[in-house]
Each structure stands twice: as structure tokens, then as C-alpha cells.
Design a protein around this motif. Structure first.
Motif, PDB file in Angstrom:
ATOM      1  N   LEU A  98       0.806  -1.213   0.000  1.00 20.16           N
ATOM      2  CA  LEU A  98       0.000   0.000   0.000  1.00 20.16           C
ATOM      3  C   LEU A  98       0.844   1.271   0.000  1.00 20.16           C
ATOM      4  O   LEU A  98       0.302   2.378  -0.124  1.00 20.16           O
ATOM      5  CB  LEU A  98      -0.935   0.020   1.215  1.00 20.16           C
ATOM      6  N   ASP A 121      -6.527  -2.677   1.706  1.00 20.98           N
ATOM      7  CA  ASP A 121      -7.150  -1.715   0.787  1.00 20.98           C
ATOM      8  C   ASP A 121      -6.706  -2.093  -0.626  1.00 20.98           C
ATOM      9  O   ASP A 121      -5.625  -1.711  -1.078  1.00 20.98           O
ATOM     10  CB  ASP A 121      -6.711  -0.293   1.154  1.00 20.98           C
ATOM     11  N   LYS A 124      -6.074   0.842  -3.138  1.00 18.89           N
ATOM     12  CA  LYS A 124      -4.828   1.543  -2.866  1.00 18.89           C
ATOM     13  C   LYS A 124      -3.633   0.734  -3.356  1.00 18.89           C
ATOM     14  O   LYS A 124      -2.692   1.294  -3.949  1.00 18.89           O
ATOM     15  CB  LYS A 124      -4.700   1.813  -1.368  1.00 18.89           C
ATOM     16  N   GLN A 127      -3.479   1.064  -7.047  1.00 23.75           N
ATOM     17  CA  GLN A 127      -2.969   2.390  -7.409  1.00 23.75           C
ATOM     18  C   GLN A 127      -1.453   2.457  -7.275  1.00 23.75           C
ATOM     19  O   GLN A 127      -0.777   3.076  -8.105  1.00 23.75           O
ATOM     20  CB  GLN A 127      -3.626   3.457  -6.534  1.00 23.75           C
ATOM     21  N   GLU A 128      -0.924   1.822  -6.237  1.00 18.21           N
ATOM     22  CA  GLU A 128       0.515   1.802  -6.050  1.00 18.21           C
ATOM     23  C   GLU A 128       1.203   0.991  -7.156  1.00 18.21           C
ATOM     24  O   GLU A 128       2.246   1.398  -7.675  1.00 18.21           O
ATOM     25  CB  GLU A 128       0.863   1.211  -4.681  1.00 18.21           C
TER      26      GLU A 128
END
Length: 269
Positions: A98, A121, A124, A127-128
Motif C-alpha cells: 500500500l 485496501d 490503494k 494504485q501503487e
């Protein structure tokens, strides 16, 4: 998810690698390596590398010009992984999925085998992964399908639950087999910014040398052990034996064969 679901420490990494690696993870590690056969050079990031089962498969399969960075949240898992593979092109690093400690656009490929389910998450984490990939970079990962589609995992779960009927351990259902809704996976990848998403349900037939292997692997070499010990730390050996008997009753007393089923996902930045 509970806090104990993410604890891979003590003797768990070694038992996990020895007993669950060949049965559960190596068949799909080979699949991931084959899917990346077209990668000839560049940088590859492995997220949630665990004991390095995929890392070893990638090291065997990919050309020397591909540099591999293998990460995991649990240092104990990485410590074990490093004893299993010495390779000049592999770099081991503790990292939280994350909050990856890498610059934007550092990697050509990101890989994660059976780790996404543990991320608190998912969006998240996606997204990373997107952030550290280069434009058109590839994100390849797999997750387990439902517990009902994975015979030996279901058999052990039911056997262990029967030992504690008032408070049955449900680690396998809750965590490893708790993230298999394909529509939800697609939505979270799209929300994170990924496109060109491909999803495949992939069954495999796997084998173990005896019914004791999966029983030890799950009851002593996974966070299921933490749940058993939380209920009664003196019963780990007994519960393992009960699970062994259940696996033998379902698959036989000798070498066993069982169906596995996973979902393989590929997306592009």
C-alpha cells in the motif's frame, strides 16, 4: 481479515514453503512465468513474494537482462526466501504493497501471486502498482477462487472447524479464498486507473505425497495455526492429525491428487 491473518512468523515460513509450496503455489508460479515469456529485458517487481516460489520460477524462466525486485511485508518470509535462491539479478526488499518504496514508473512489469487477498485496501494497492509501472506496463496477479472450488483447502477447513464447533477457525475462507468476485476485481482495477483488463479462471490438478502434507501445511504452516493456537495452543498436533484423517478419507492414504482453482488477472497501465 484479522490481524492474525497476516502473521507469517516463527516456523510458519519454512513449513509453508515445504508443504504448501509444491501443492498449491508451484503450479501457478509456473503459469505466471509462462505468461511472461515475452519479457526479454527491463525491470520486474514482485509484490507479496512470500517465500519466493514465484521468484524462483521467474529466475529460471526469464532472460538475464530482466532484473527482479522481490518484496514482501513480512521480513520472516523474505528471510526464508533468501535461503532458497541466490541470484545476482534478484534484489530482496521489505515493502508494504500500500506504500511501495519506489519511484513512479520504475518497472516494466508488476507481479503478485496470491497476495492481493491480504491487502487491507485493494484499490490503494492497485494504485501503487499502477504508479510504479512505466506507461503500458503490465500488472499480472492471481487470487484463489472460492473455497468450494479448492477441494483440499475446503476439506481441511471443515475438519478444523469441527474441532472448535463453538468458534470455528475460518482463516482459509476469510482470507486466501475471500476475494474472488470477478466483477469487483474489475471495478477496483478500473477505479485505480488500469485498462485492458483480462480475467481467466484457471483450474489445475495438483498432487501431494501424502494426506499429511496439506494438513501440516495449513494447520502449522499458515496463519490458520494462529487461529488454532488462539483457541487452544495445546491442540495444534491433535488438530493436524484430525485434518490428516479428513484429507485421507477424501483423497486416499497414499499420494493424493486434488483440484485447485484460481483466477488470473492481467491489466495494463
Amino acid at each position: 481479515m484479522t490481524d492474525s491473518d497476516k502473521v507469517f512468523a516463527g516456523s510458519i515460513p519454512g513449513l509453508y514453503d515445504r508443504y504448501l509450496g509444491p501443492l498449491l503455489f508451484e503450479p501457478y508460479a509456473q503459469d505466471i512465468a509462462q505468461r511472461l515469456a515475452d519479457v526479454k529485458e527491463g525491470r520486474l517487481l514482485e509484490i507479496a513474494a512470500g517465500t519466493g516460489i514465484v521468484t524462483r520460477a521467474l529466475d529460471r524462466a526469464l532472460p538475464p537482462k530482466v532484473a527482479i525486485t522481490a518484496t514482501d511485508l513480512n521480513q520472516a518470509m523474505l528471510d526464508h526466501a533468501m535461503t532458497q535462491l541466490r541470484s545476482a539479478r534478484v534484489r530482496w526488499q521489505q515493502a508494504d504493497a500500500l506504500a511501495l518504496p519506489f519511484k513512479d514508473g520504475e518497472f516494466d512489469v508488476a507481479v503478485c501471486q496470491f497476495g492481493v487477498m491480504f491487502f487491507p485496501d485493494k484499490r490503494k494497492a492497485f494504485q501503487e502498482a499502477l504508479r510504479v509501472l512505466k506507461p503500458r506496463g503490465r500488472f499480472l496477479f492471481n487470487v484463489w477462487d472460492s473455497l468450494e472450488e479448492n477441494e483440499v483447502s475446503l476439506t481441511v477447513t471443515d475438519a478444523v472447524a469441527g474441532c472448535f464447533p463453538e468458534n470455528p477457525p475460518q482463516f482459509l475462507r476469510r482470507a486466501p479464498h475471500g476475494y474472488h468476485d470477478v466483477a469487483a476485481i474489475r471495478r477496483e482495477l478500473e477505479a485505480a486507473g488500469f485498462g485492458a483488463i483480462k480475467v481467466e479462471t484457471l483450474p489445475k490438478l495438483s498432487r501431494a505425497s501424502s494426506p499429511r502434507d496439506p494438513a501440516i501445511g495449513f494447520c502449522q504452516g499458515s496463519p490458520l495455526r494462529n487461529e488454532i493456537e488462539a483457541r487452544d495452543p495445546k491442540r495444534v498436533t491433535e488438530v493436524t492429525e484430525i485434518a490428516t484423517q479428513a484429507v485421507a478419507a477424501r483423497f486416499g492414504n497414499g499420494p493424493i491428487s486434488c483440484k485447485l482453482q484460481a483466477i488470473v488477472v492481467e491489466a495494463r497501465k
